[in-house]
Design an enzyme around this catalytic site. Structure first.
Site, short mmCIF file in Angstrom:
data_model
loop_
_atom_site.label_atom_id
_atom_site.label_comp_id
_atom_site.label_asym_id
_atom_site.label_seq_id
_atom_site.Cartn_x
_atom_site.Cartn_y
_atom_site.Cartn_z
N ARG A 1 0.37 3.40 -8.95
CA ARG A 1 0.41 1.33 -8.45
C ARG A 1 -1.22 0.70 -8.46
O ARG A 1 -1.24 0.00 -8.31
CB ARG A 1 0.37 1.84 -6.90
CG ARG A 1 1.80 1.68 -6.58
CD ARG A 1 1.98 2.27 -5.52
NE ARG A 1 3.92 1.81 -5.02
CZ ARG A 1 3.82 1.09 -4.86
NH1 ARG A 1 3.80 -0.34 -3.81
NH2 ARG A 1 5.47 1.24 -4.01
N CYS B 1 0.75 -1.35 0.04
CA CYS B 1 0.34 0.17 0.09
C CYS B 1 0.73 1.50 0.25
O CYS B 1 1.90 1.16 -0.07
CB CYS B 1 -0.53 0.09 1.59
SG CYS B 1 -1.89 -1.89 1.46
N LYS C 1 5.16 -15.20 -22.71
CA LYS C 1 5.76 -13.34 -22.89
C LYS C 1 6.98 -12.77 -23.88
O LYS C 1 7.12 -12.29 -23.83
CB LYS C 1 7.13 -13.43 -21.46
CG LYS C 1 6.74 -13.96 -20.22
CD LYS C 1 6.15 -12.47 -19.15
CE LYS C 1 4.34 -12.32 -19.24
NZ LYS C 1 3.70 -13.72 -18.87
N GLU D 1 4.67 -11.63 -26.85
CA GLU D 1 3.92 -10.26 -26.33
C GLU D 1 4.72 -9.56 -25.90
O GLU D 1 4.49 -7.65 -26.06
CB GLU D 1 2.80 -10.47 -25.28
CG GLU D 1 3.44 -10.92 -24.11
CD GLU D 1 2.68 -11.21 -22.51
OE1 GLU D 1 1.44 -10.45 -22.74
OE2 GLU D 1 2.82 -11.74 -21.27
N TRP E 1 -3.84 -1.22 -0.95
CA TRP E 1 -3.74 -2.43 -1.58
C TRP E 1 -4.02 -3.33 -0.99
O TRP E 1 -3.63 -3.79 0.36
CB TRP E 1 -3.14 -2.68 -2.19
CG TRP E 1 -2.86 -3.24 -3.09
CD1 TRP E 1 -2.45 -5.06 -2.99
CD2 TRP E 1 -2.90 -4.35 -4.47
NE1 TRP E 1 -2.39 -6.17 -3.89
CE2 TRP E 1 -2.87 -5.32 -4.82
CE3 TRP E 1 -4.34 -3.61 -5.62
CZ2 TRP E 1 -3.23 -5.70 -6.37
CZ3 TRP E 1 -3.82 -3.71 -7.03
CH2 TRP E 1 -3.79 -5.82 -6.83
N ASN F 1 1.41 -0.91 6.27
CA ASN F 1 1.63 -1.80 5.23
C ASN F 1 2.14 -2.80 5.51
O ASN F 1 3.47 -3.27 6.38
CB ASN F 1 2.96 -0.76 3.97
CG ASN F 1 2.10 -0.09 3.21
OD1 ASN F 1 1.41 0.37 3.15
ND2 ASN F 1 3.12 0.57 2.41
N GLY F 2 2.30 -4.60 4.87
CA GLY F 2 2.83 -5.13 5.22
C GLY F 2 1.56 -6.30 5.65
O GLY F 2 0.68 -5.90 5.24
N HIS G 1 7.62 -34.26 -34.24
CA HIS G 1 6.74 -35.42 -34.63
C HIS G 1 5.86 -33.71 -35.20
O HIS G 1 4.47 -33.50 -36.07
CB HIS G 1 5.35 -35.06 -33.62
CG HIS G 1 6.03 -36.37 -32.88
ND1 HIS G 1 6.40 -37.82 -33.76
CD2 HIS G 1 6.61 -36.98 -31.78
CE1 HIS G 1 6.13 -38.92 -32.92
NE2 HIS G 1 6.52 -37.78 -31.61
N GLU H 1 5.48 -20.13 -20.97
CA GLU H 1 4.86 -19.41 -20.70
C GLU H 1 6.15 -18.82 -21.52
O GLU H 1 6.03 -17.66 -21.31
CB GLU H 1 4.42 -19.23 -19.15
CG GLU H 1 5.15 -18.12 -18.12
CD GLU H 1 4.36 -17.10 -18.65
OE1 GLU H 1 3.05 -17.40 -19.14
OE2 GLU H 1 4.29 -15.86 -18.31
N LYS I 1 -4.28 -5.41 -19.63
CA LYS I 1 -3.95 -5.92 -18.13
C LYS I 1 -5.42 -6.30 -17.64
O LYS I 1 -4.95 -8.10 -17.43
CB LYS I 1 -3.60 -4.57 -17.12
CG LYS I 1 -3.17 -5.41 -16.30
CD LYS I 1 -1.73 -5.74 -16.09
CE LYS I 1 -1.40 -6.66 -14.90
NZ LYS I 1 -0.50 -7.21 -15.04
C1 F6R Z 1 -0.08 -12.69 -20.01
C2 F6R Z 1 -1.23 -11.83 -19.64
C3 F6R Z 1 -2.25 -12.54 -19.51
C4 F6R Z 1 -3.15 -12.82 -18.60
C5 F6R Z 1 -4.69 -13.53 -19.60
C6 F6R Z 1 -5.35 -13.91 -17.84
O1 F6R Z 1 1.04 -11.93 -19.72
O2 F6R Z 1 -1.04 -11.69 -17.84
O3 F6R Z 1 -2.11 -14.04 -20.98
O4 F6R Z 1 -2.81 -13.91 -18.31
O5 F6R Z 1 -5.56 -11.94 -20.24
O6 F6R Z 1 -5.60 -13.01 -16.72
P1 F6R Z 1 -6.62 -13.16 -15.20
O7 F6R Z 1 -4.91 -13.73 -14.75
O8 F6R Z 1 -5.67 -11.59 -14.84
O9 F6R Z 1 -7.66 -13.70 -15.83
#
Ligand code: F6R
Length: 600
Positions: free
Chosen positions: A27, A2, A477, A480, A75, A101-102, A496, A473, A595
């Site tokens: 944040r 926070c 990364k 994207e 948060w 915080n914490g 294959h 994964e 996001k």
């Molecule tokens: C990739 C990424 C997305 C999310 C996906 C699900 O870096 O962030 O692939 O993982 O959109 O999002 P959440 O976890 O918020 O359901």
């Protein structure tokens, strides 16, 4: 995670506190509050809190009189994001105000003792216990009362306290940052320098275990023994934008580097007990179904291996948007929904469907009070703090931590995990922050390698067993963030089909840790290098075989195989980050993605 600010000076505290607080808003917080003390002692403590953004607090709060105060943006980690749970929190006398915080890991025990002694609580937070502890210890000297209260709490924290009748702020920290800003005839305190840069650049950092007294004219710091500490102020030369990112060029890198702390927080209070409370009393599950999207889905795939190995329960994993079209399972599985945002429409839809099917549900989420938490029977929060970079990094790693905890819980319940095996697992979980820090210490080495391969158009990631989803994964990364076409494969699948694409222009990243698949991995790597493809391996330190097979090696400290996904993914996060940096990509805001995905 926070935001805290405090002011002691000659000017009206309220507008300054609000202005400082707004500097922490990047944040993304869920509630906020402010407390101001009237120095003429007519009004005493004035306290106001509101759910939502700081703008809500600003539009609703009354005018407050006084030149000393504290404020907080929350948060949520313990207790929903409501007005009652917002900070500052007060005591029974309504004279004290505390921001925190914490996490206070022993807050249940402390709260119980306080309730027995007659204290009345108004929030669900762990933080409120500290206000009541200070109240019971306050005999005049606020520093002494805070010091005594600190003896009773365990966990990680930054506390900042004001009390009507005291012309000072008292602050204390353990593992959660606090910085004092020095002005002329006024002094400040905050969780982040960002909050204070408009007012001063002369800062004193409070260290672990220290308590500080801050008034308008003086600042004193005391160590754990109560002895005074002399510390020279430092001049901060950051711009405001630099400071928001803690000096890192991008939020993504900052968040990658926050992972040792995020893991530590996610484990806090969850592995100390010999006989922990089960997630579900009296339930046993013959199978588990994990449902999620994107990175969270890959966490789920890793979770399948963890749960099957530790709890011996067959586990299937499904993409959320596909789940509702799948046939209803007769076996009544435990359905685990993973979503860092807690707002992903597909995963919310899946949670509703699971309930309709009569299944017990668990949500793994990072945002307290987010929509998913209302759709499931039990929530395991990852305590990664706010993640600003669009690419999930620290939320992914803490999702893995939550899955280890879930697997331990299920394994203890169905007795496939002995107490001794659990103890040894806990030892490995405790080592995670150190294992991850080891990888972070190699960031420079990973950057040099990434630069070497940054112009590739395609990149393949291969792994076996529990590191197959980590290959997926790593590829996601890379796609994207670095805009390189990345694909992940189980290493045994290359022959294959995908081998047709492998050439000298398509580097292959192989996860080749020494587990039961290692020999097979070496074979698959030979298949790749025979086709002239550059090969980079991630393996254990001290492995003398690997360099014979590959062009470059990135080494991680040896950990038991089931725990390798955590350090390995940190390598791949840094890999993707530095590829993107070398290619000049907009790292924190990659094109076309958001996001939080609230459409189906
Ligand atoms: C990739 C990424 C997305 C999310 C996906 C699900 O870096 O962030 O692939 O993982 O959109 O999002 P959440 O976890 O918020 O359901």
């Amino acid at each position: 995670m926070c935001g805290i600010v405090g002011y002691a000076g000659r000017r009206d505290a309220q507008p300054i506190l609000l202005d400082c607080l707004k500097r922490l808003e990047y944040r993304g917080y869920d509630s906020a509050g402010i407390a101001v003390i009237d120095e003429n002692r007519e009004i005493g403590l004035q306290l106001f809190k509101a759910k939502g953004e700081i703008a809500v607090l600003e539009s609703q709060m009354p005018q407050m009189k006084g030149v000393l105060g504290i404020a907080h943006t929350r948060w949520a980690t313990q207790g929903k994001p409501t007005t009652e749970n917002a900070h500052p929190l007060s005591d029974c006398t309504a004279k004290l105000a505390v921001v925190h915080n914490g996490i206070i890991s022993n807050f249940m025990d402390v709260r119980e003792a306080l309730v027995k002694a007659g204290h009345k609580f108004t929030s669900e937070t762990d933080s409120e216990v500290f206000a009541h502890l200070v109240e019971s210890e306050l005999k005049g000297d606020l520093v002494k009362a805070v010091t005594k209260a600190l003896e009773k709490v365990e966990g990680t924290f930054a506390f900042v306290v004001v009390s009507a009748g005291h012309d000072e702020i008292v602050a204390a920290r353990r593992e959660s940052p606090l910085v004092i800003g020095l002005g002329e005839g006024e002094n400040f305190i905050a969780s982040d320098v960002t909050a204070l840069l408009k007012y001063t650049n002369r800062m004193i950092y409070i260290q672990d275990g220290e308590v500080a007294r801050i008034s308008k004219d003086s600042v004193s710091i005391f160590d754990q023994k109560g002895d005074k500490v002399e510390r020279e102020p430092q001049k901060v030369t950051w711009s405001l934008e630099d400071a928001e990112k803690g000096g890192y060029p991008h939020f993504m890198l900052k968040e990658i580097f926050e992972q040792p702390d995020a893991i530590h927080d996610s484990l806090l209070g969850r592995i100390e007990t010999v006989e922990p409370e089960p997630f579900f009393h009296g339930s046993s599950f013959s199978n588990v179904k994990i449902v999620a999207c994107g990175t969270s889905y890959y966490a789920g795939l890793v979770g399948k291996y963890i749960i099957e190995e530790l709890a011996k329960i067959p586990t299937t994993v499904q993409i959320s948007s596909e789940y509702r079209y799948s046939p209803v399972s007769k076996e009544n599985p435990l359905v685990v929904l993973i979503t860092q945002s807690g707002e992903t429409a597909d995963t919310l839809g899946a949670a509703r469907e699971a309930r309709k099917r009569g299944n017990k549900t668990i949500g793994i989420a990072n945002v307290v009070g987010s929509a998913i938490t209302r759709e499931v029977d039990h929530v395991v929060y990852t305590r990664a703090g706010p993640e600003i970079g669009v690419a999930a990094t620290k939320t992914f790693v803490t999702q893995l931590v939550a899955l280890y905890l879930l697997a331990m819980d299920l394994g203890m319940q169905n007795k496939s995990l002995t107490a001794q095996a659990r103890r040894s697992m806990i030892g490995s979980l405790r080592n995670f922050p150190r294992d991850v820090q080891d990888v972070l210490n190699k960031a420079g080495e990973i950057e040099s390698l990434a630069k070497k391969y940054a112009q590739a158009r395609d990149m393949f990631f291969i792994g076996r067993s529990i590191n197959f989803p980590i290959a997926l994964e790593g590829a996601l990364k890379t796609k994207e963030i670095a805009y390189i076409h990345g694909e992940g494969f189980p290493a045994g699948e290359l022959k294959h089909g995908p081998l047709a694409l492998v050439s000298k222009d398509s580097p292959v990243v192989a996860i080749a840790v020494k587990d039961h698949t290692y020999e097979k991995m070496l074979g698959n790597m030979s298949e790749v290098s025979a086709r002239g493809s550059p090969l980079i391996a991630i393996g254990f330190e001290g492995d003398t075989e690997l360099p014979k097979y590959v062009d470059d090696v990135i080494s991680i400290r040896e950990v038991p195989p089931v725990f390798t996904p955590v350090p390995v993914i940190v390598v791949l996060q840094l890999w993707a980050y530095y590829l993107a940096k070398a290619r000049g990509c907009p790292i924190d805001k990659p094109r076309n993605i958001a996001k939080t995905v609230t459409v189906e």
